[in-house]
Design a protein around this motif. Structure first.
Motif, PDB file in Angstrom:
ATOM      1  N   LEU A  97      -8.325  -2.200   1.376  1.00  0.00           N
ATOM      2  CA  LEU A  97      -7.651  -3.408   1.845  1.00  0.00           C
ATOM      3  C   LEU A  97      -7.274  -3.348   3.320  1.00  0.00           C
ATOM      4  CD1 LEU A  97      -5.213  -3.997  -1.162  1.00  0.00           C
ATOM      5  CD2 LEU A  97      -7.354  -5.180  -0.684  1.00  0.00           C
ATOM      6  N   SER A  98      -7.690  -2.296   4.022  1.00  0.00           N
ATOM      7  CA  SER A  98      -7.266  -2.149   5.419  1.00  0.00           C
ATOM      8  C   SER A  98      -7.773  -3.294   6.296  1.00  0.00           C
ATOM      9  CB  SER A  98      -7.695  -0.793   5.974  1.00  0.00           C
ATOM     10  OG  SER A  98      -9.083  -0.617   5.809  1.00  0.00           O
ATOM     11  N   ALA A  99      -8.915  -3.859   5.971  1.00  0.00           N
ATOM     12  CA  ALA A  99      -9.430  -4.984   6.763  1.00  0.00           C
ATOM     13  C   ALA A  99      -8.586  -6.238   6.555  1.00  0.00           C
ATOM     14  CB  ALA A  99     -10.873  -5.277   6.376  1.00  0.00           C
ATOM     15  N   ASN A 100      -7.907  -6.331   5.417  1.00  0.00           N
ATOM     16  CA  ASN A 100      -7.092  -7.501   5.104  1.00  0.00           C
ATOM     17  C   ASN A 100      -5.634  -7.328   5.506  1.00  0.00           C
ATOM     18  OD1 ASN A 100      -9.188  -7.089   2.667  1.00  0.00           O
ATOM     19  ND2 ASN A 100      -9.050  -9.237   3.250  1.00  0.00           N
ATOM     20  N   ARG A 114       1.852  -7.588   5.335  1.00  0.00           N
ATOM     21  CA  ARG A 114       1.223  -8.913   5.278  1.00  0.00           C
ATOM     22  C   ARG A 114      -0.283  -8.720   5.163  1.00  0.00           C
ATOM     23  NH1 ARG A 114       4.576 -13.286   7.068  1.00  0.00           N
ATOM     24  NH2 ARG A 114       6.586 -12.478   7.756  1.00  0.00           N
ATOM     25  N   PHE A 115      -0.839  -9.381   4.169  1.00  0.00           N
ATOM     26  CA  PHE A 115      -2.282  -9.334   3.928  1.00  0.00           C
ATOM     27  C   PHE A 115      -2.834 -10.741   4.107  1.00  0.00           C
ATOM     28  CE2 PHE A 115      -0.581  -5.811   1.491  1.00  0.00           C
ATOM     29  CZ  PHE A 115      -1.489  -4.792   1.724  1.00  0.00           C
ATOM     30  N   LEU A 122      -7.445  -7.308  -6.697  1.00  0.00           N
ATOM     31  CA  LEU A 122      -7.483  -6.048  -5.950  1.00  0.00           C
ATOM     32  C   LEU A 122      -6.114  -5.741  -5.347  1.00  0.00           C
ATOM     33  CD1 LEU A 122      -9.333  -3.762  -4.994  1.00  0.00           C
ATOM     34  CD2 LEU A 122      -9.836  -5.133  -2.973  1.00  0.00           C
ATOM     35  N   TRP A 123      -5.471  -6.765  -4.779  1.00  0.00           N
ATOM     36  CA  TRP A 123      -4.148  -6.564  -4.200  1.00  0.00           C
ATOM     37  C   TRP A 123      -3.126  -6.201  -5.270  1.00  0.00           C
ATOM     38  CZ3 TRP A 123       0.419  -9.245  -5.114  1.00  0.00           C
ATOM     39  CH2 TRP A 123       1.494  -8.854  -4.314  1.00  0.00           C
ATOM     40  N   LEU A 124      -3.210  -6.847  -6.429  1.00  0.00           N
ATOM     41  CA  LEU A 124      -2.269  -6.576  -7.511  1.00  0.00           C
ATOM     42  C   LEU A 124      -2.430  -5.151  -8.034  1.00  0.00           C
ATOM     43  CD1 LEU A 124      -0.078  -8.265  -8.740  1.00  0.00           C
ATOM     44  CD2 LEU A 124      -1.655  -8.988 -10.497  1.00  0.00           C
ATOM     45  N   ASP A 125      -3.676  -4.684  -8.148  1.00  0.00           N
ATOM     46  CA  ASP A 125      -3.914  -3.291  -8.546  1.00  0.00           C
ATOM     47  C   ASP A 125      -3.345  -2.328  -7.514  1.00  0.00           C
ATOM     48  OD1 ASP A 125      -5.192  -3.977 -10.881  1.00  0.00           O
ATOM     49  OD2 ASP A 125      -7.214  -3.824 -10.031  1.00  0.00           O
ATOM     50  N   TRP A 126      -3.542  -2.639  -6.241  1.00  0.00           N
ATOM     51  CA  TRP A 126      -2.989  -1.789  -5.177  1.00  0.00           C
ATOM     52  C   TRP A 126      -1.466  -1.734  -5.273  1.00  0.00           C
ATOM     53  CZ3 TRP A 126       0.470  -3.406  -1.439  1.00  0.00           C
ATOM     54  CH2 TRP A 126       0.852  -2.421  -0.537  1.00  0.00           C
ATOM     55  N   VAL A 152      -5.920 -14.747  -1.873  1.00  0.00           N
ATOM     56  CA  VAL A 152      -4.564 -15.119  -1.483  1.00  0.00           C
ATOM     57  C   VAL A 152      -4.198 -14.455  -0.164  1.00  0.00           C
ATOM     58  CG1 VAL A 152      -3.725 -15.478  -3.843  1.00  0.00           C
ATOM     59  CG2 VAL A 152      -3.593 -13.205  -2.833  1.00  0.00           C
ATOM     60  N   SER A 153      -3.185 -15.007   0.473  1.00  0.00           N
ATOM     61  CA  SER A 153      -2.527 -14.344   1.594  1.00  0.00           C
ATOM     62  C   SER A 153      -1.158 -13.939   1.078  1.00  0.00           C
ATOM     63  CB  SER A 153      -2.397 -15.281   2.787  1.00  0.00           C
ATOM     64  OG  SER A 153      -3.669 -15.524   3.345  1.00  0.00           O
ATOM     65  N   VAL A 154      -0.759 -12.710   1.389  1.00  0.00           N
ATOM     66  CA  VAL A 154       0.424 -12.137   0.760  1.00  0.00           C
ATOM     67  C   VAL A 154       1.380 -11.584   1.791  1.00  0.00           C
ATOM     68  CG1 VAL A 154       1.222 -10.376  -0.856  1.00  0.00           C
ATOM     69  CG2 VAL A 154      -0.965 -11.470  -1.229  1.00  0.00           C
TER      70      VAL A 154
END
Length: 166
Positions: A97-100, A114-115, A122-126, A152-154
């Motif tokens: 997720l580093s690119a996001n 902030r993503f 993928l974000w939820l698993d992270w 999503v943006s988080v």
């Protein structure tokens, strides 16, 4: 009184004695059934109905105890904010997720990440893995749905363990 009962019994005909004896036997059987057999039978039936639920609860408690033991033996990430930041950066990189990741800010034991345009699953698993491994606590989170499905943006704020106990 007993003598009167014996005299009455002797005064009965043989047929009447049999009838009274049979009635007494039926009465004794009814008392034995109602006092001994039926409560045990109904108690057994009740246990058979409740036992599967109790076994399921026992299995759930066992699983929770195992998880608590596993979490208790899990080492915590070093207490410094820099070590936690490095751990967060490493976990973001490890999850791909580093690119996001748009920003990672640290202030007073709070870590704001902030993503942008990240796959939700993928974000939820992270997040789930990171919270378990670092023992950080989610203090705030906001998600904005993007145009692409499942993206999503988080903005998430994680709280350090020493601060969470306050």
């Amino acid at each position: 009184m007993i003598e009167a009962a014996i005299a009455y019994w002797r005064g009965l005909a043989v047929r009447e004695r049999r009838m009274v004896g049979a009635a007494a036997a039926v009465l004794v059987l009814a008392v034995v059934y109602l006092a001994l057999f039926e409560p045990a039978w109904q108690g057994r039936a009740k246990l058979q109905r409740e036992l599967p639920g109790l076994r399921a609860q026992l299995a759930q408690v066992g699983a929770l105890a195992g998880e608590a033991q596993r979490l208790g033996t899990m080492p915590t990430v070093a207490g410094s904010a820099q070590a936690l930041r490095a751990s967060l950066e490493q976990s973001v990189k490890g999850a791909g997720l580093s690119a996001n990741l748009a920003s990672l800010e640290v202030s007073d034991g709070l870590f704001e990440l902030r993503f942008r345009e990240v796959p939700h699953a993928l974000w939820l698993d992270w997040l789930d893995t990171t919270v378990r491994e670092t023992r950080l606590r989610v203090a705030a989170a906001s998600l904005n749905r993007e145009a692409d499905p499942g993206v999503v943006s988080v903005r998430v704020v994680l709280e350090a363990p020493s601060r969470a106990g306050r």
